[in-house]
Design an enzyme around this catalytic site. Structure first.
Site, PDB file in Angstrom:
ATOM      1  N   ASP A  66       0.872  -1.161   0.000  1.00 15.73           N
ATOM      2  CA  ASP A  66       0.000   0.000   0.000  1.00 15.73           C
ATOM      3  C   ASP A  66       0.918   1.222   0.000  1.00 15.73           C
ATOM      4  O   ASP A  66       2.119   1.105   0.203  1.00 15.73           O
ATOM      5  CB  ASP A  66      -0.900  -0.055   1.250  1.00 15.73           C
ATOM      6  CG  ASP A  66      -2.112   0.847   1.081  1.00 15.73           C
ATOM      7  OD1 ASP A  66      -2.205   1.528   0.046  1.00 15.73           O
ATOM      8  OD2 ASP A  66      -2.954   0.865   1.997  1.00 15.73           O
TER       9      ASP A  66
ATOM     10  N   ASP B 161      -2.811   7.400  -3.741  1.00 12.66           N
ATOM     11  CA  ASP B 161      -4.082   8.016  -4.135  1.00 12.66           C
ATOM     12  C   ASP B 161      -4.526   8.991  -3.047  1.00 12.66           C
ATOM     13  O   ASP B 161      -3.870   9.104  -2.009  1.00 12.66           O
ATOM     14  CB  ASP B 161      -5.142   6.925  -4.350  1.00 12.66           C
ATOM     15  CG  ASP B 161      -5.340   6.063  -3.112  1.00 12.66           C
ATOM     16  OD1 ASP B 161      -4.344   5.736  -2.456  1.00 12.66           O
ATOM     17  OD2 ASP B 161      -6.489   5.725  -2.785  1.00 12.66           O
TER      18      ASP B 161
ATOM     19  N   CYS C 195     -13.697 -21.958  19.949  1.00 13.41           N
ATOM     20  CA  CYS C 195     -12.876 -22.122  18.752  1.00 13.41           C
ATOM     21  C   CYS C 195     -11.867 -23.229  19.009  1.00 13.41           C
ATOM     22  O   CYS C 195     -11.492 -23.471  20.158  1.00 13.41           O
ATOM     23  CB  CYS C 195     -12.153 -20.802  18.473  1.00 13.41           C
ATOM     24  SG  CYS C 195     -10.877 -20.886  17.201  1.00 13.41           S
TER      25      CYS C 195
ATOM     26  N   CYS D  44      -8.871 -23.454  17.093  1.00 13.13           N
ATOM     27  CA  CYS D  44      -7.598 -23.138  16.429  1.00 13.13           C
ATOM     28  C   CYS D  44      -6.471 -23.487  17.403  1.00 13.13           C
ATOM     29  O   CYS D  44      -6.717 -23.693  18.594  1.00 13.13           O
ATOM     30  CB  CYS D  44      -7.560 -21.667  16.006  1.00 13.13           C
ATOM     31  SG  CYS D  44      -7.147 -20.509  17.322  1.00 13.13           S
TER      32      CYS D  44
ATOM     33  N   CYS E  32      -6.617 -21.402  20.677  1.00 16.36           N
ATOM     34  CA  CYS E  32      -7.744 -21.649  21.580  1.00 16.36           C
ATOM     35  C   CYS E  32      -7.725 -23.067  22.139  1.00 16.36           C
ATOM     36  O   CYS E  32      -8.227 -23.301  23.237  1.00 16.36           O
ATOM     37  CB  CYS E  32      -9.051 -21.365  20.869  1.00 16.36           C
ATOM     38  SG  CYS E  32      -9.147 -19.657  20.328  1.00 16.36           S
TER      39      CYS E  32
END
Ligand SMILES: [Zn+2]
Length: 486
Positions: A84, A119, A272, A274, A277
């Site tokens: 970016d 931009d 969760c 994952c 967790c």
């Protein structure tokens, strides 16, 4: 060739695609985690471990720190790197100490796979003049660098500005799409819209931009870092996202699930499995010295899951049903989904006529009436002509496909959602391959009634016989609609 983008599977206006970059093929929809190499809480190794082969970082930060190496080398990362430009910092702090040309020349030097020039974001301004200025200035800056990037190995993304002024979004999108040096388009999304749950406006912005550009270019959405927004955005044609939300939320003690965001101290257990967790209790996670880092990792796992499951839904041709299911997590999201009712033409235009393996549609309520398959059939029936004697049979008296139990000319099936289906066409997917609830919503019944009335009004058959069991016969007002002809 670098920059080639191919849609492999399509569903609604969404797609699963492949984008060729200098560091391999990127499977879309893709999520680019924002990585700040100067903050140590989450590194590139962590990002890879979660399963991401792509990331986005800020070229302005690298430039300010005097990084001279190629970005892949500096990050020690072999995947797809997007940079970016620092435009977000302009939005936050009102300016940066570099010009567009300087940032672009620097990006050319560090060789990312996907790059964005500097931009001028519209942000959330409600001042139309300011919004016009950001569109014009962004366009001017794109013109300024066309020559510079002509031989670059990076895929250059052209930001689309205009904020919530949809006409300006269209103007900006048209201008962005017309410059062939830019192989990717990226919609600037005002963060306040997301934070304020104004997904409905976001839907309108995406559609305004998408309807003004060619479908062949990948379409990026700046921001959009909460899992529950991803399926809806993909259905509208968004191919990639980027966000730092996973880490910003983590610093603030916020724990993402696929549906909502919790404060970690409110959780008694972690819903969760994952790796984070499954190796911590809620209390351990909250009290950990590494809390931000662990939460960020968990949040990233959730985003990854959501992107993957959205891709599966596209591959299965079940994106509408998937979105329908996901939007129930928040009324604001549901309200954005209701916008699909106004987008029938847009979705119908891109939704493929044939999808890989045909799977029966799951149809639920009034929202399902706006599925492209349903709308398409009804439009076909608007052109249908029949005369003479007509037999109409209610769907619930028949086995499927309907033609097997009928097989006669001038016989029609009254169905929920699809309305009137010619028996001899009922084998065509998906006219009898659908599942519906036993009790139909009033809106669906009303639609069935209207389809029946409309069919009789348009065709004016000389004789009509209707076979319907008593409850449905009454609900559809069969006796009143067909009495004059009977
Ligand atoms: Zn987790």
């Amino acid at each position: 060739m670098i920059g080639d983008f191919e849609a492999i599977e399509e569903d609604l206006a969404g797609r699963v695609g492949r984008l060729d970059t200098a560091h391999g093929r990127l499977l879309t929809p893709a999520f680019f985690p924002v990585v700040n190499p100067f903050r140590r809480e989450l590194g590139v190794t962590d990002i890879s471990r979660v399963g991401f082969s792509n990331l986005i970082t800020n070229s302005y930060f690298l430039m300010k720190r005097g990084v001279k190496q190629k970005v892949h080398e500096f990050l020690n990362f072999d995947g797809v790197v997007m940079t970016d430009s620092g435009a977000y910092q302009v939005l936050q702090y009102g300016g940066i100490e570099a010009t567009n040309r300087e940032v672009v020349e620097y990006e050319l030097q560090i060789s990312p796979d996907i790059a964005v020039f500097l931009d001028l974001p519209t942000g959330d301004t409600s001042d139309r003049h300011e919004a016009i200025r950001s569109v014009e200035e962004t366009n001017r800056r794109a013109e300024e660098i066309r020559g510079l990037i002509a031989n670059s190995t990076a895929i250059w993304a052209h930001p689309i500005q205009g904020g919530t002024f949809l006409d300006l979004v269209r103007t900006s999108a048209l201008a962005a799409d017309s410059k062939e040096e830019f192989k990717m388009l990226a919609l600037g999304s005002p963060t306040p819209l997301m934070e304020g749950y104004d997904y409905r406006t976001l839907v309108r912005m995406v559609v305004a931009a998408k309807t003004s550009v060619s479908r062949g270019k990948p379409f990026h959405l700046f921001g959009g870092g909460v899992p529950h927004l991803i399926p809806l955005a993909v259905a509208l044609g968004v191919d990639s996202f980027d966000s730092a939300s996973y880490v910003l939320y983590a610093r603030d003690g916020r724990y993402m699930t696929r549906e909502r965001v919790y404060r970690v101290e409110d959780l008694r257990e972690l819903p969760c499995s994952c790796p984070i967790c499954s190796s911590h209790t809620a209390k351990e996670l909250m009290e950990s010295e590494e809390r931000s880092r662990l939460l960020a990792l968990h949040n990233l796992y959730k985003i990854r899951e959501e992107v993957a499951e959205t891709r599966v839904a596209v591959q299965e041709g079940r994106l509408f049903e998937y979105v329908q299911q996901k939007v129930m997590s928040h009324p604001a999201l549901y309200s954005a989904f209701r916008e699909f009712r106004n987008l029938v033409d847009y979705l119908e235009r891109y939704d493929p006529r044939t999808k890989g393996e045909p799977r029966g549609l799951f149809l639920f309520n009034g929202d399902s009436l706006f599925r492209p398959e349903v709308v398409r059939h009804k439009r076909r029936m608007d052109e249908w002509k029949t005369e003479g004697e007509v037999t109409l049979v209610c769907y619930n008296l028949l086995s499927r496909p309907f033609v097997r139990s009928l097989g006669v000319d001038n016989t029609y099936v009254i169905t929920p959602f699809f309305g009137i289906v010619p028996a001899n066409a009922s084998e065509a997917y998906p006219l009898s391959q659908f599942e519906e609830p036993g009790d139909l919503d009033p809106e669906v019944l009303e639609d069935m009634r209207n389809s029946l009335k409309e069919f009789l009004r348009r065709n004016r058959p000389i004789k009509v016989s209707v076979k319907c069991d008593p409850p449905l016969r009454e609900l559809l007002h069969v006796d009143s609609v067909s009495a004059p002809e009977l």
